[in-house]
Design an enzyme around this catalytic site. Structure first.
Site, PDB file in Angstrom:
ATOM      1  N   PRO A   1       1.044   4.116   2.504  1.00 16.43           N
ATOM      2  CA  PRO A   1       0.052   3.189   1.975  1.00 16.43           C
ATOM      3  C   PRO A   1      -1.355   3.324   2.563  1.00 16.43           C
ATOM      4  CG  PRO A   1       1.580   2.049   3.432  1.00 16.43           C
ATOM      5  CD  PRO A   1       2.030   3.482   3.384  1.00 16.43           C
TER       6      PRO A   1
ATOM      7  N   ASP B   1      -5.283  11.492  -5.102  1.00 17.73           N
ATOM      8  CA  ASP B   1      -5.992  10.478  -5.894  1.00 17.73           C
ATOM      9  C   ASP B   1      -6.454   9.308  -5.030  1.00 17.73           C
ATOM     10  OD1 ASP B   1      -3.555   9.059  -5.698  1.00 17.73           O
ATOM     11  OD2 ASP B   1      -2.813  10.153  -7.449  1.00 17.73           O
TER      12      ASP B   1
ATOM     13  N   LYS C   1      -8.866   8.179 -10.388  1.00 21.63           N
ATOM     14  CA  LYS C   1      -9.906   7.434 -11.112  1.00 21.63           C
ATOM     15  C   LYS C   1     -11.004   7.054 -10.148  1.00 21.63           C
ATOM     16  CE  LYS C   1      -6.615   5.236 -14.150  1.00 21.63           C
ATOM     17  NZ  LYS C   1      -5.442   4.551 -13.646  1.00 21.63           N
TER      18      LYS C   1
ATOM     19  N   THR D   1       6.546   3.181   0.772  1.00 18.62           N
ATOM     20  CA  THR D   1       5.924   2.548  -0.379  1.00 18.62           C
ATOM     21  C   THR D   1       5.082   1.337   0.062  1.00 18.62           C
ATOM     22  OG1 THR D   1       6.321   1.756  -2.610  1.00 18.62           O
ATOM     23  CG2 THR D   1       7.891   1.037  -0.928  1.00 18.62           C
TER      24      THR D   1
ATOM     25  N   MET E   1      -0.042  -3.419  -8.607  1.00 21.36           N
ATOM     26  CA  MET E   1      -1.084  -3.396  -9.644  1.00 21.36           C
ATOM     27  C   MET E   1      -1.229  -4.767 -10.307  1.00 21.36           C
ATOM     28  SD  MET E   1       0.102   0.220 -11.345  1.00 21.36           S
ATOM     29  CE  MET E   1       1.850  -0.006 -11.062  1.00 21.36           C
TER      30      MET E   1
HETATM   31  N1  SAH Z   1       3.387   4.983  -5.417  1.00 26.20           N
HETATM   32  C1  SAH Z   1       2.699   3.886  -4.805  1.00 26.20           C
HETATM   33  C2  SAH Z   1       2.293   2.828  -5.789  1.00 26.20           C
HETATM   34  C3  SAH Z   1       1.309   3.271  -6.819  1.00 26.20           C
HETATM   35  S1  SAH Z   1       0.841   1.982  -7.905  1.00 26.20           S
HETATM   36  C4  SAH Z   1       3.583   3.285  -3.704  1.00 26.20           C
HETATM   37  O1  SAH Z   1       4.777   3.622  -3.606  1.00 26.20           O
HETATM   38  O2  SAH Z   1       3.081   2.488  -2.914  1.00 26.20           O
HETATM   39  C5  SAH Z   1      -0.633   1.425  -7.166  1.00 26.20           C
HETATM   40  C6  SAH Z   1      -0.463   0.049  -6.577  1.00 26.20           C
HETATM   41  O3  SAH Z   1       0.171   0.142  -5.310  1.00 26.20           O
HETATM   42  C7  SAH Z   1      -1.751  -0.660  -6.262  1.00 26.20           C
HETATM   43  O4  SAH Z   1      -2.278  -1.269  -7.428  1.00 26.20           O
HETATM   44  C8  SAH Z   1      -1.287  -1.702  -5.258  1.00 26.20           C
HETATM   45  O5  SAH Z   1      -0.624  -2.744  -5.903  1.00 26.20           O
HETATM   46  C9  SAH Z   1      -0.258  -0.920  -4.488  1.00 26.20           C
HETATM   47  N2  SAH Z   1      -0.815  -0.370  -3.247  1.00 26.20           N
HETATM   48  C10 SAH Z   1      -0.833   0.921  -2.879  1.00 26.20           C
HETATM   49  N3  SAH Z   1      -1.380   1.069  -1.643  1.00 26.20           N
HETATM   50  C11 SAH Z   1      -1.700  -0.165  -1.219  1.00 26.20           C
HETATM   51  C12 SAH Z   1      -2.290  -0.691  -0.034  1.00 26.20           C
HETATM   52  N4  SAH Z   1      -2.662   0.104   0.971  1.00 26.20           N
HETATM   53  N5  SAH Z   1      -2.464  -2.010   0.072  1.00 26.20           N
HETATM   54  C13 SAH Z   1      -2.098  -2.832  -0.947  1.00 26.20           C
HETATM   55  N6  SAH Z   1      -1.540  -2.392  -2.077  1.00 26.20           N
HETATM   56  C14 SAH Z   1      -1.339  -1.085  -2.232  1.00 26.20           C
END
Ligand code: SAH
Length: 450
Positions: free
Chosen positions: A222, A245, A267, A328, A380
């Site tokens: 994250p 990305d 994006k 995640t 999201m």
């Molecule tokens: N594959 C990623 C998720 C991608 S969808 C995973 O497993 O974490 C993108 C969403 O992930 C964002 O809109 C948010 O809701 C969440 N997200 C990803 N990184 C984050 C972070 N550092 N802090 C808070 N939400 C995060």
């Protein structure tokens, strides 16, 4: 170089250990791994030492040490707490030319035990002539971390192909060049995964330059680079092209090999974003050109990461690939915000759902998400926050259910906002919460309030 590292074949050979206590035990365990035949001499032999040497091939001699034990031994280890005995062993062994190690006394040794990284048959030894054991261990850990566990499978594979390699590439120089090219090719990864036959294509092909590269689909976690897995770091050092990305933090990108080409495919406001088909095509094209392509994705590639679509494209074009899981966002943000996702009393399950709104509405199986004592994590979800709260309450979840919004979780800019299904929308609007954000709904959010 005063100490020359030599790898000693001790299989079935006679080794003498003087001492039968705890220090001796550690050395004996190591010697046993090398298949040595051990004689222990000591008036007191501790229970644990006797227990590990139960087999008949080893000899336990409950006597005081005498020089007569030395002849015929290929190594002697003195591990007693009696300096006079240690000195006598050292002197006698030197006199007879038997290599000797005295635990914790470098001056009495002719050989020292290095720190070992064991990826049998690959063995790496690190030593500092007994001068800096802590530094030696530090270096060992450094190597442990960067060296894949499965490198031992690769070493065995190369060993098993040695004869054939000699037949196919008769001169030593072309053999060396081919093995080096193989190490940089997808063949090395295939061999490590136990796919020996597929690896052979890379090892024995007539023209290795026409073979495809490979793709690593890697979860970058994250945000905090310390949450990268060891495997992710290893592949970040291996890839020569990296596609990343928005969710991949700059501090994570810093860990990529310096000379790799970085390409942004996410994006960014004001720019046209790369669409998924284009990314899939790019992955295939780069691999077909022979690159080792790292596709870095925030969090885990298979959780709301479209990893499935990317590998489908790779499978269709028969491009070798591997997927490396990442932490995640739900797991990372919850841990860094101090919220347990499940809890014996407060929550028996957790769901990860997408809160991405379409036309302002979030369309989900609301009834299922509205039970008390369940945690629901929305990815999201910020844009649809009002709709999420409204729907949960409408389908029976208590309006007072606690909610946390975690913004930029696990990074130095992490912020946590807490409220309830009733209040959180207002709180988020007033605080102008920054994305990415994760929403956690459930009693666990306030778990330490009771
Ligand atoms: N594959 C990623 C998720 C991608 S969808 C995973 O497993 O974490 C993108 C969403 O992930 C964002 O809109 C948010 O809701 C969440 N997200 C990803 N990184 C984050 C972070 N550092 N802090 C808070 N939400 C995060």
């Amino acid at each position: 170089m005063r100490y020359l590292p030599l790898h000693f074949d001790l299989q079935g050979r006679d080794v003498l250990v003087v001492g039968g206590g705890e220090i001796a035990r550690r050395k004996i365990e190591l010697l046993l791994r090398s298949g040595a035949h051990i004689t222990v001499v000591s008036p007191d032999i501790s229970g644990p030492v006797a227990a590990i040497l139960q087999e008949k091939i080893h000899v336990l001699n409950r006597q005081v040490y005498a020089p007569g034990f030395l002849p015929g031994k290929c190594l002697v280890v003195a591990a007693t707490d009696d300096e006079t005995v240690n000195e006598a062993v050292s002197r006698d062994a030197k006199h007879l030319g038997v290599p000797v190690n005295v635990v914790d006394s470098p001056a009495l040794c002719t050989v020292t035990f290095p720190a070992i990284i064991d990826r049998e048959p690959l063995i790496i030894s690190v030593g500092s002539a007994g001068l800096a054991p802590v530094l030696t261990r530090f270096v060992r850990e450094l190597i442990e971390r960067t060296l894949p566990e499965r490198i031992s499978v690769l070493a065995k594979y190369l060993g098993s192909r040695r004869e054939k390699l000699k037949k196919v590439f008769t001169d030593i120089e072309s053999r060396r060049r081919r093995t080096e090219a193989f190490m940089a090719s997808p063949g090395a990864e295939l061999a490590m995964s136990g796919e020996g036959e597929k690896a052979d294509i890379h090892l024995f092909a007539d023209d290795i330059s026409t073979l495809a590269g490979e793709v690593y689909l890697v979860g970058a976690g994250p945000g905090d680079p310390d949450l990268l897995t060891l495997r992710a770091l290893q592949l970040m050092q291996k890839a020569n092209v990296v596609l990343y990305d928005n969710l991949v933090s700059p501090r994570v990108l810093d860990r990529v090999r310096r000379d790799a080409t970085l390409e942004f495919v996410g994006k960014r406001s004001g720019y046209k974003s790369t669409n998924q088909e284009d990314i899939n095509e790019l992955l295939v094209r780069l691999a077909q050109e022979g690159n080792r392509v790292l596709r870095l994705k925030g969090g885990d590639p298979f959780i709301f990461g479209r990893g499935g679509e990317e590998i489908t494209a790779l499978i269709e074009k028969k491009i070798p690939f591997q997927v490396v899981p990442g932490i995640t966002a739900a797991a990372g943000c919850a841990a860094y915000a101090g919220i347990p996702l499940t809890h014996r009393e407060l929550s028996q399950s957790v769901r990860f759902v997408t809160g991405h709104p379409k036309n302002g509405q979030v369309d989900l199986a609301w009834k299922e998400l509205s039970h008390a004592n369940e945690t629901v994590v929305f990815y999201m979800g910020l844009g649809g926050l009002a709709s999420i709260c409204q729907q949960l309450v409408a389908h029976g979840r208590d309006a007072g259910t606690p909610v946390a919004i975690i913004s930029k979780g696990t990074t130095p800019e992490q912020q946590v906002f807490k409220g309830t299904l009733e209040t959180i929308t207002g709180i988020a609007a007033r605080a102008q919460v920054q994305s990415p954000t994760l929403i956690i709904v459930g009693e666990v959010v306030d778990f330490n309030r009771s």
